[in-house]
Design a protein around this motif. Structure first.
Motif, PDB file in Angstrom:
ATOM      1  N   GLN A 200     -14.880  66.565 104.483  1.00  0.00           N
ATOM      2  CA  GLN A 200     -13.833  65.390 104.827  1.00  0.00           C
ATOM      3  C   GLN A 200     -12.322  66.049 104.956  1.00  0.00           C
ATOM      4  O   GLN A 200     -11.757  66.429 104.128  1.00  0.00           O
ATOM      5  CB  GLN A 200     -13.717  64.436 103.833  1.00  0.00           C
ATOM      6  CG  GLN A 200     -15.009  63.499 103.615  1.00  0.00           C
ATOM      7  CD  GLN A 200     -14.953  62.439 102.719  1.00  0.00           C
ATOM      8  OE1 GLN A 200     -14.345  62.687 101.495  1.00  0.00           O
ATOM      9  NE2 GLN A 200     -15.189  61.268 102.895  1.00  0.00           N
TER      10      GLN A 200
ATOM     11  N   ASP B  71     -16.149  64.640 109.056  1.00  0.00           N
ATOM     12  CA  ASP B  71     -16.599  63.098 109.241  1.00  0.00           C
ATOM     13  C   ASP B  71     -15.554  62.611 110.090  1.00  0.00           C
ATOM     14  O   ASP B  71     -15.737  61.314 110.203  1.00  0.00           O
ATOM     15  CB  ASP B  71     -16.866  62.584 107.672  1.00  0.00           C
ATOM     16  CG  ASP B  71     -15.389  62.337 107.153  1.00  0.00           C
ATOM     17  OD1 ASP B  71     -14.447  62.975 107.524  1.00  0.00           O
ATOM     18  OD2 ASP B  71     -15.142  61.364 106.222  1.00  0.00           O
ATOM     19  N   ALA B  72     -14.904  63.282 110.755  1.00  0.00           N
ATOM     20  CA  ALA B  72     -13.772  62.641 111.555  1.00  0.00           C
ATOM     21  C   ALA B  72     -14.228  62.962 113.120  1.00  0.00           C
ATOM     22  O   ALA B  72     -14.342  64.085 113.323  1.00  0.00           O
ATOM     23  CB  ALA B  72     -12.466  63.051 111.185  1.00  0.00           C
TER      24      ALA B  72
ATOM     25  N   GLU C 118     -23.094  56.558 111.197  1.00  0.00           N
ATOM     26  CA  GLU C 118     -22.370  55.445 111.023  1.00  0.00           C
ATOM     27  C   GLU C 118     -21.004  55.452 110.035  1.00  0.00           C
ATOM     28  O   GLU C 118     -20.189  54.812 110.559  1.00  0.00           O
ATOM     29  CB  GLU C 118     -23.162  54.324 110.798  1.00  0.00           C
ATOM     30  CG  GLU C 118     -23.884  54.383 109.439  1.00  0.00           C
ATOM     31  CD  GLU C 118     -24.500  53.103 109.157  1.00  0.00           C
ATOM     32  OE1 GLU C 118     -24.789  52.953 107.835  1.00  0.00           O
ATOM     33  OE2 GLU C 118     -24.883  52.209 109.638  1.00  0.00           O
ATOM     34  N   GLN C 119     -21.019  56.487 109.205  1.00  0.00           N
ATOM     35  CA  GLN C 119     -19.826  56.530 108.387  1.00  0.00           C
ATOM     36  C   GLN C 119     -18.710  57.362 109.076  1.00  0.00           C
ATOM     37  O   GLN C 119     -17.696  57.427 108.579  1.00  0.00           O
ATOM     38  CB  GLN C 119     -20.209  56.920 107.006  1.00  0.00           C
ATOM     39  CG  GLN C 119     -20.533  58.653 106.868  1.00  0.00           C
ATOM     40  CD  GLN C 119     -22.084  58.843 107.146  1.00  0.00           C
ATOM     41  OE1 GLN C 119     -22.680  57.734 107.764  1.00  0.00           O
ATOM     42  NE2 GLN C 119     -22.557  59.887 106.802  1.00  0.00           N
ATOM     43  N   THR C 120     -18.924  57.936 110.104  1.00  0.00           N
ATOM     44  CA  THR C 120     -17.936  58.702 110.791  1.00  0.00           C
ATOM     45  C   THR C 120     -16.851  58.080 111.154  1.00  0.00           C
ATOM     46  O   THR C 120     -16.666  56.970 111.556  1.00  0.00           O
ATOM     47  CB  THR C 120     -18.548  59.461 112.279  1.00  0.00           C
ATOM     48  OG1 THR C 120     -19.802  59.936 111.838  1.00  0.00           O
ATOM     49  CG2 THR C 120     -17.512  60.349 112.744  1.00  0.00           C
ATOM     50  N   ARG C 121     -15.737  58.719 110.731  1.00  0.00           N
ATOM     51  CA  ARG C 121     -14.188  58.100 110.845  1.00  0.00           C
ATOM     52  C   ARG C 121     -13.834  58.376 112.416  1.00  0.00           C
ATOM     53  O   ARG C 121     -13.868  59.433 112.736  1.00  0.00           O
ATOM     54  CB  ARG C 121     -13.279  58.652 109.937  1.00  0.00           C
ATOM     55  CG  ARG C 121     -13.550  58.105 108.460  1.00  0.00           C
ATOM     56  CD  ARG C 121     -12.451  58.720 107.630  1.00  0.00           C
ATOM     57  NE  ARG C 121     -12.463  60.260 107.322  1.00  0.00           N
ATOM     58  CZ  ARG C 121     -11.663  61.073 106.984  1.00  0.00           C
ATOM     59  NH1 ARG C 121     -10.392  60.565 106.536  1.00  0.00           N
ATOM     60  NH2 ARG C 121     -11.688  62.445 106.971  1.00  0.00           N
TER      61      ARG C 121
ATOM     62  N   MET D  31      -7.473  53.953 112.693  1.00  0.00           N
ATOM     63  CA  MET D  31      -8.872  54.540 112.549  1.00  0.00           C
ATOM     64  C   MET D  31      -9.711  53.514 112.317  1.00  0.00           C
ATOM     65  O   MET D  31      -9.504  52.277 111.938  1.00  0.00           O
ATOM     66  CB  MET D  31      -8.664  55.282 111.050  1.00  0.00           C
ATOM     67  CG  MET D  31      -9.769  55.867 110.861  1.00  0.00           C
ATOM     68  SD  MET D  31     -10.162  56.439 108.890  1.00  0.00           S
ATOM     69  CE  MET D  31     -10.573  54.931 108.236  1.00  0.00           C
ATOM     70  N   THR D  32     -11.103  53.616 112.704  1.00  0.00           N
ATOM     71  CA  THR D  32     -12.293  52.714 112.600  1.00  0.00           C
ATOM     72  C   THR D  32     -13.356  53.740 112.332  1.00  0.00           C
ATOM     73  O   THR D  32     -13.097  54.756 111.815  1.00  0.00           O
ATOM     74  CB  THR D  32     -12.360  51.834 113.880  1.00  0.00           C
ATOM     75  OG1 THR D  32     -13.476  51.090 113.935  1.00  0.00           O
ATOM     76  CG2 THR D  32     -12.723  52.736 115.285  1.00  0.00           C
ATOM     77  N   THR D  33     -14.665  53.062 112.638  1.00  0.00           N
ATOM     78  CA  THR D  33     -15.831  53.797 112.069  1.00  0.00           C
ATOM     79  C   THR D  33     -16.937  53.569 113.330  1.00  0.00           C
ATOM     80  O   THR D  33     -16.892  52.648 114.030  1.00  0.00           O
ATOM     81  CB  THR D  33     -16.514  53.550 110.873  1.00  0.00           C
ATOM     82  OG1 THR D  33     -16.898  52.264 110.767  1.00  0.00           O
ATOM     83  CG2 THR D  33     -15.528  53.626 109.564  1.00  0.00           C
TER      84      THR D  33
ATOM     85  N   GLU E  78     -18.313  50.469 112.550  1.00  0.00           N
ATOM     86  CA  GLU E  78     -17.598  49.126 112.935  1.00  0.00           C
ATOM     87  C   GLU E  78     -17.706  49.146 114.632  1.00  0.00           C
ATOM     88  O   GLU E  78     -17.670  47.641 115.217  1.00  0.00           O
ATOM     89  CB  GLU E  78     -16.259  49.556 112.604  1.00  0.00           C
ATOM     90  CG  GLU E  78     -16.099  49.201 111.113  1.00  0.00           C
ATOM     91  CD  GLU E  78     -14.867  49.610 110.719  1.00  0.00           C
ATOM     92  OE1 GLU E  78     -13.956  49.973 111.334  1.00  0.00           O
ATOM     93  OE2 GLU E  78     -14.518  49.299 109.322  1.00  0.00           O
TER      94      GLU E  78
END
Length: 288
Positions: A3, A157-158, A197-200, A218-220, A223
């Motif tokens: 992260q 994760d970004a 799916e949790q990727t920022r 930011m979103t994911t 989303e």
């Protein structure tokens, strides 16, 4: 997934988010999608936005390893040369920058002195390339459609997607610039939405969709899959292409496209000065 620590900077005149991406286990960082302030009416530049990034880097005793662009921006000028001079770091962009340079080198009659081989940058990234920010590994997705050279940088994760996606309530990038293509964009977006799916997802712009009062950077992936008004799950490629093509036909040109592209295709450098030492930007008449 690791992260990275992500600090955003917002330039409201151009609705642009820039980022400093930090390795949590070292002082290493990268800068993405910087802004050179530009008063178009006066033809005058300023570095206050870049100076805010420099101050953050110095206050936190960070070491800049990369100054990166997600693409050749059409809505703001890049401050990459100034940041590179002040802080170091290698500059990078997508390898298809050569396509953009060829297209706009002709459009602005840039002349033989303008190299169209991407040599203005230290690194030209292709699909699958990797790079390091301290102990962080970044990898590259080639995500064209808005422009031929668009990249998504996936760092832990970004994911930094440039103009490919906006907030779910605002949708997706336009595809009507030279070299853009709506079908290509749809396929590029699927690469991004295939990430965990949790990727920022960090955006280059936000314009506040109707009913929303705050800017968001930011979103994911989750989303976007669920709620993006243009490409949520269930939207077909043909449906997207029809929507995007019709929508693009209603859009005016970005306010700063003419100065931005001339500068950004040169990695943020101004065109060469004339014999008197004065720098000029061109305004092609009735070309676009």
């Amino acid at each position: 997934m690791s992260q990275p620590i992500v600090q955003h900077f917002f330039d409201e005149p151009t609705n642009t988010f820039s980022y400093v991406v930090r390795d949590p286990d070292s002082q290493a960082c990268a800068i993405l999608d910087s802004v050179l302030d530009f008063d178009y009416a006066a033809g005058r530049t300023d570095v206050r936005s870049a100076d805010a990034i420099i101050q953050y880097v110095r206050d936190n005793d960070l070491s800049v390893e990369w100054v990166l662009e997600t693409h050749v921006h059409a809505d703001h000028l890049s401050a990459a040369p100034y940041l590179h001079e002040q802080l170091g770091g290698k500059t990078g962009i997508g390898a298809r920058i050569t396509d953009v340079q060829e297209i706009f080198g002709k459009a602005f009659n840039a002349g033989a002195e303008f190299a169209r081989d991407g040599s203005q940058f230290d690194r030209l990234f292709k699909e699958g390339d990797t790079f390091s920010i301290g102990g962080l590994e970044g990898r590259v997705l080639h995500t064209p459609g808005h422009t031929p050279a668009c990249l998504t940088y996936v760092i832990g994760d970004a994911a930094f997607v440039g103009d490919t996606l906006f907030m779910p309530d605002y949708g997706t990038a336009r595809c009507d610039f030279p070299g853009g293509d709506a079908r290509t964009l749809f396929r590029s977006i699927q690469k991004v939405l295939a990430l965990p799916e949790q990727t920022r997802i960090f955006l280059c712009h936000d314009y506040k969709a109707p009913g929303r009062e705050e800017f968001h950077c930011m979103t994911t992936v989750a989303e976007q899959r669920k709620a993006n008004v243009h490409v949520h799950e269930g939207v077909s490629e043909d449906e997207f292409v029809k929507m995007r093509t019709e929508r693009d036909a209603t859009l005016g040109m970005p306010r700063l496209i003419l100065p931005s592209v001339q500068v950004n295709m040169r990695a943020g450098e101004m065109p060469p000065a004339d014999d008197s030492g004065q720098v000029y930007l061109k305004v092609p008449v009735n070309l676009f």
